[in-house]
Design a protein around this motif. Structure first.
Motif, short mmCIF file in Angstrom:
data_model
loop_
_atom_site.label_atom_id
_atom_site.label_comp_id
_atom_site.label_asym_id
_atom_site.label_seq_id
_atom_site.Cartn_x
_atom_site.Cartn_y
_atom_site.Cartn_z
N THR A 216 49.87 30.73 44.87
CA THR A 216 48.46 30.79 44.51
C THR A 216 47.85 32.15 44.82
OG1 THR A 216 47.88 29.88 46.66
CG2 THR A 216 48.06 28.33 44.85
N CYS A 217 46.87 32.47 44.03
CA CYS A 217 46.01 33.63 44.27
C CYS A 217 45.13 33.35 45.49
CB CYS A 217 45.15 33.86 43.02
SG CYS A 217 43.98 35.22 43.13
N TRP A 218 44.50 34.37 46.02
CA TRP A 218 43.62 34.16 47.17
C TRP A 218 42.47 33.19 46.84
CZ3 TRP A 218 38.63 35.50 46.09
CH2 TRP A 218 38.42 36.42 45.04
N LEU B 230 48.42 37.49 42.15
CA LEU B 230 47.03 37.19 41.79
C LEU B 230 46.99 36.28 40.57
CD1 LEU B 230 45.38 40.74 42.06
CD2 LEU B 230 45.39 38.93 43.81
N CYS B 231 45.89 35.55 40.44
CA CYS B 231 45.68 34.83 39.19
C CYS B 231 45.37 35.85 38.10
CB CYS B 231 44.54 33.82 39.32
SG CYS B 231 42.90 34.55 39.49
N ARG B 232 45.43 35.44 36.86
CA ARG B 232 45.20 36.39 35.77
C ARG B 232 43.79 36.97 35.82
NH1 ARG B 232 46.55 33.44 31.25
NH2 ARG B 232 44.43 32.68 31.19
N ARG B 233 42.81 36.10 36.14
CA ARG B 233 41.43 36.59 36.16
C ARG B 233 41.25 37.72 37.18
NH1 ARG B 233 36.53 32.49 37.11
NH2 ARG B 233 37.06 32.05 34.94
N HIS B 234 41.75 37.50 38.39
CA HIS B 234 41.53 38.51 39.42
C HIS B 234 42.43 39.73 39.23
CE1 HIS B 234 39.41 35.19 41.75
NE2 HIS B 234 38.51 36.08 41.39
N TRP B 235 43.55 39.52 38.55
CA TRP B 235 44.35 40.69 38.19
C TRP B 235 43.59 41.51 37.13
CZ3 TRP B 235 46.50 42.00 33.41
CH2 TRP B 235 47.34 43.11 33.44
ZN ZN Z 1 42.32 34.52 41.72
#
Ligand code: ZN
Length: 291
Positions: free
Chosen positions: A221-223, A278-283
């Motif tokens: 999981t992303c943060w 990271l998730c795609r959004r936060h990347w």
């Molecule tokens: Zn994220």
């Protein structure tokens, strides 16, 4: 959906055919039964069709277990050897699974070798971040895998390749050749995409050539809690967009700890380089969180 144990006229048909020695008819009936299990609401139509073809059979018979009809060709199929790609982001457990599979095969008496490139624990070692490790053959850019496998692995053996994203295209093609011509099974464990979210050339060729591609399902999981998809490179606290696909210390960084692992980038000499899923959004947003 019609349960297997429900009394069925189709079962009666099967029993009558057995007594009459109509093997072909049995297979037809069993095929009908299998079809009915998948589409129970077509049962009536199938029964009527069966009645018209076979003449008479009665409802309410004892249940007859469905016997799967195995095509003759399958029972006599030769043994095929396969090239399999296991892919997942950092922290998905690729090396752990590679070690487990190698252990199991050796326990079963199969000969084989472990290959790796730039493992976190150093040259010639395949290690899991959980602490398990084993000796492995270090593959570099010029390693001829056909020569290596020909010398080390007999027909029927196995090859397990960790960090397979660092193979070059030619080496992946050598693995495919070895599967087909040397009769070995090859399992590759790889990160699919780099810090720019673009396929590694080796991983791309594996997707193109593998008999099977398996996405590892271990949760990363992303943060923020969303599923981690991108293997982000963090330089001085920022999500990197440019740079060499494989930076110095890439693997040891990526593997030692996907969240907080850190190592100096010998190329720049200054920037602190870490890797983080990271998730795609936060990347996309370039937000690496506060870790
Ligand atoms: Zn994220």
């Amino acid at each position: 959906m019609l349960p297997v144990t429900t009394p069925s006229p189709i079962g009666e048909l099967s029993a009558e055919n057995q007594s009459a020695g109509k093997q072909a008819g049995n297979q037809q009936a069993n095929n009908q039964l299998a079809g009915n299990q998948q589409a129970g609401n077509q049962q009536e139509g199938n029964q009527q069709a069966g009645n018209q073809q076979e003449g008479s059979y009665s409802a309410g018979s004892p249940h007859v277990a469905a016997t799967p009809v195995i095509p003759r060709a399958r029972t006599m199929a030769p043994v095929f050897h396969e090239l399999t790609l296991f892919h997942g982001s950092m922290g998905a457990g690729k090396s752990t699974l590679a070690l487990q599979n190698a252990y199991n095969r050796r326990q079963a008496g199969r000969p084989g070798v472990l290959l790796t490139s730039m493992d976190r624990a150093g040259s010639g070692v395949l290690s899991s971040r959980l602490g398990v490790m084993a000796d492995a053959i270090e593959v570099i850019n010029t390693t001829d895998l056909v020569t290596l496998i020909s010398a080390e692995v007999p027909a029927g053996g196995f090859v397990i390749v960790d960090e397979a994203q660092f193979l070059n295209v030619e080496q992946v093609e050598q693995l495919a050749w070895a599967v087909d011509e040397l009769c070995v099974d090859v399992d590759c464990y790889a990160i699919a995409t780099d810090f720019r979210s673009q396929l590694f050339p080796g991983s791309r060729r594996l997707f193109e050539l593998a008999d099977h591609t398996i996405s590892l399902q271990v949760e990363v999981t992303c943060w923020c809690g969303r599923p981690g998809r991108q293997n982000a490179r963090i330089e001085d606290g920022r999500v990197a967009r440019f740079g060499a696909q494989v930076a110095v210390g890439d693997i040891s960084d990526a593997a030692s700890d996907a969240v907080s692992g850190a190592a100096s980038d010998a190329a720049s000499g200054a920037a602190e380089v870490t890797y983080r899923v990271l998730c795609r959004r936060h990347w996309r947003e370039g937000n690496p969180g506060s870790a």
